[in-house]
Design a protein around this motif. Structure first.
Motif, PDB file in Angstrom:
ATOM      1  N   ALA A  74      36.197 -40.976  11.178  1.00  0.00           N
ATOM      2  CA  ALA A  74      35.257 -39.987  10.634  1.00  0.00           C
ATOM      3  C   ALA A  74      35.183 -40.072   9.109  1.00  0.00           C
ATOM      4  O   ALA A  74      34.101 -39.953   8.524  1.00  0.00           O
ATOM      5  N   CYS A  75      36.329 -40.307   8.464  1.00  0.00           N
ATOM      6  CA  CYS A  75      36.344 -40.434   7.000  1.00  0.00           C
ATOM      7  C   CYS A  75      35.542 -41.645   6.540  1.00  0.00           C
ATOM      8  O   CYS A  75      34.847 -41.586   5.512  1.00  0.00           O
ATOM      9  N   ILE A  76      35.621 -42.735   7.280  1.00  0.00           N
ATOM     10  CA  ILE A  76      34.843 -43.932   6.935  1.00  0.00           C
ATOM     11  C   ILE A  76      33.350 -43.628   7.028  1.00  0.00           C
ATOM     12  O   ILE A  76      32.561 -44.009   6.142  1.00  0.00           O
ATOM     13  N   ALA A  77      32.961 -42.922   8.097  1.00  0.00           N
ATOM     14  CA  ALA A  77      31.553 -42.575   8.263  1.00  0.00           C
ATOM     15  C   ALA A  77      31.083 -41.596   7.188  1.00  0.00           C
ATOM     16  O   ALA A  77      29.993 -41.748   6.616  1.00  0.00           O
ATOM     17  N   ILE A  78      31.914 -40.597   6.891  1.00  0.00           N
ATOM     18  CA  ILE A  78      31.552 -39.596   5.880  1.00  0.00           C
ATOM     19  C   ILE A  78      31.428 -40.239   4.501  1.00  0.00           C
ATOM     20  O   ILE A  78      30.546 -39.894   3.708  1.00  0.00           O
ATOM     21  N   ASN A  79      32.306 -41.192   4.219  1.00  0.00           N
ATOM     22  CA  ASN A  79      32.312 -41.851   2.919  1.00  0.00           C
ATOM     23  C   ASN A  79      31.044 -42.657   2.665  1.00  0.00           C
ATOM     24  O   ASN A  79      30.665 -42.894   1.516  1.00  0.00           O
ATOM     25  N   HIS A  80      30.381 -43.098   3.740  1.00  0.00           N
ATOM     26  CA  HIS A  80      29.155 -43.886   3.596  1.00  0.00           C
ATOM     27  C   HIS A  80      27.896 -43.017   3.637  1.00  0.00           C
ATOM     28  O   HIS A  80      26.780 -43.548   3.610  1.00  0.00           O
ATOM     29  N   MET A  81      28.068 -41.708   3.722  1.00  0.00           N
ATOM     30  CA  MET A  81      26.923 -40.803   3.731  1.00  0.00           C
ATOM     31  C   MET A  81      26.467 -40.517   2.306  1.00  0.00           C
ATOM     32  O   MET A  81      27.168 -40.793   1.335  1.00  0.00           O
ATOM     33  N   GLY A  82      25.284 -39.926   2.202  1.00  0.00           N
ATOM     34  CA  GLY A  82      24.789 -39.473   0.911  1.00  0.00           C
ATOM     35  C   GLY A  82      25.570 -38.269   0.417  1.00  0.00           C
ATOM     36  O   GLY A  82      26.336 -37.652   1.161  1.00  0.00           O
ATOM     37  N   LYS A  83      25.363 -37.928  -0.825  1.00  0.00           N
ATOM     38  CA  LYS A  83      26.144 -36.859  -1.443  1.00  0.00           C
ATOM     39  C   LYS A  83      25.922 -35.516  -0.755  1.00  0.00           C
ATOM     40  O   LYS A  83      26.877 -34.774  -0.498  1.00  0.00           O
ATOM     41  N   ARG A  84      24.678 -35.186  -0.422  1.00  0.00           N
ATOM     42  CA  ARG A  84      24.378 -33.895   0.213  1.00  0.00           C
ATOM     43  C   ARG A  84      24.922 -33.829   1.626  1.00  0.00           C
ATOM     44  O   ARG A  84      25.545 -32.840   2.030  1.00  0.00           O
TER      45      ARG A  84
END
Length: 259
Positions: free
Chosen positions: A81-91
């Motif tokens: 989940a952290c890997i996926a969240i890290n590749h998301m946009g700032k918002r």
């Protein structure tokens, strides 16, 4: 002078309030009398009878099994989940992290009742499986909280360089990314293990008949009277944790001296 003395007295009082109950429990574990109001002499009978009590040993095994398995699965899910969240946009990242923090701020009784109602609506039979699912659910946010700061410190160029050199994504992750986030992963595992080990409320609402952990076992025995074997078990757990802390704190010092 007065301020220094008052500070020392204050610290001493804090330690007394913290460790006096534990000291009392350890003393009672050697009390030959079953009642707490009477001292019957020193004995090791409760330690020997502890390992003959199948109910307590089974509750201990259930507690350790649920804590270890739920922590391991939560670490795997939380790291992904952290890997996926890290590749998301700032918002999007801010929204997801806000949602992730809600279970940690939420009261345990609300989480326990919510999971209980969910399992009932899905027709899931209560037992070891429901406890395991519940513990994995509330452990994941703690893992994300520990791993995410390490993930933000990563240099994405190293991972991309590994891919350019011919490494597969999985190989590059375990050889480049994973070693950097390993401290966060270990912290997340220990945090999840501790939270799972200490949990009572969520376990109480999601356990089935005949399945007990140490916390629920002690709760059911309070009405009838806690057995002295529980004092012995608590003493063993406390001494084990204390020894582990001493070893962990001593190891870095020895390493620094060797360097």
């Amino acid at each position: 002078m007065i301020r220094t003395v008052s500070k020392k007295i204050y610290i001493i009082l804090i330690f007394i309030f913290l460790y006096a109950p534990i000291a009392t429990l350890m003393i009672l574990s050697f009390n030959a009398s079953r009642t707490r109001a009477k001292w019957g002499g020193v004995t090791l009978r409760w330690y020997s009878s502890l390992f003959d009590n199948r109910e307590i040993i089974q509750a201990l095994w259930n507690t350790l099994f649920i804590a270890f398995v739920s922590s391991f699965i939560a670490v795997v899910i939380g790291t992904v989940a952290c890997i996926a969240i890290n590749h998301m946009g700032k918002r999007k990242r801010a929204v997801i992290m806000g949602i992730t923090n809600i279970p940690m701020l939420n009261a345990d009784i609300v989480t326990g009742i919510s999971l209980m109602l969910l399992f009932i609506s899905l027709g899931i039979k209560f037992g070891m499986g429901t406890i395991l699912l519940a513990h994995i659910t509330f452990n994941i946010p703690y893992v994300i909280l520990c791993v995410m700061p390490r993930m933000k410190q990563l240099n994405p160029s190293t991972y991309e360089a590994a891919l350019d050199l011919g490494a597969s994504p999985i190989y590059a992750f375990f050889k480049v990314v994973f070693p950097d986030i390993l401290p966060g992963v270990l912290s997340g595992f220990l945090m999840a293990f501790t939270m799972s080990l200490d949990d009572f409320i969520i376990t109480h609402f999601t356990k089935g008949a005949g399945v007990d952990t140490l916390s629920t076992k002690i709760y059911t025995e309070v009405k009838k009277g806690i057995k002295p074997e529980m004092y012995a078990l608590s003493t063993i757990i406390f001494v084990t944790v204390l020894l582990l802390l001493l070893l962990i704190n001593k190891a870095p010092k020895e390493k620094n001296l060797a360097q």
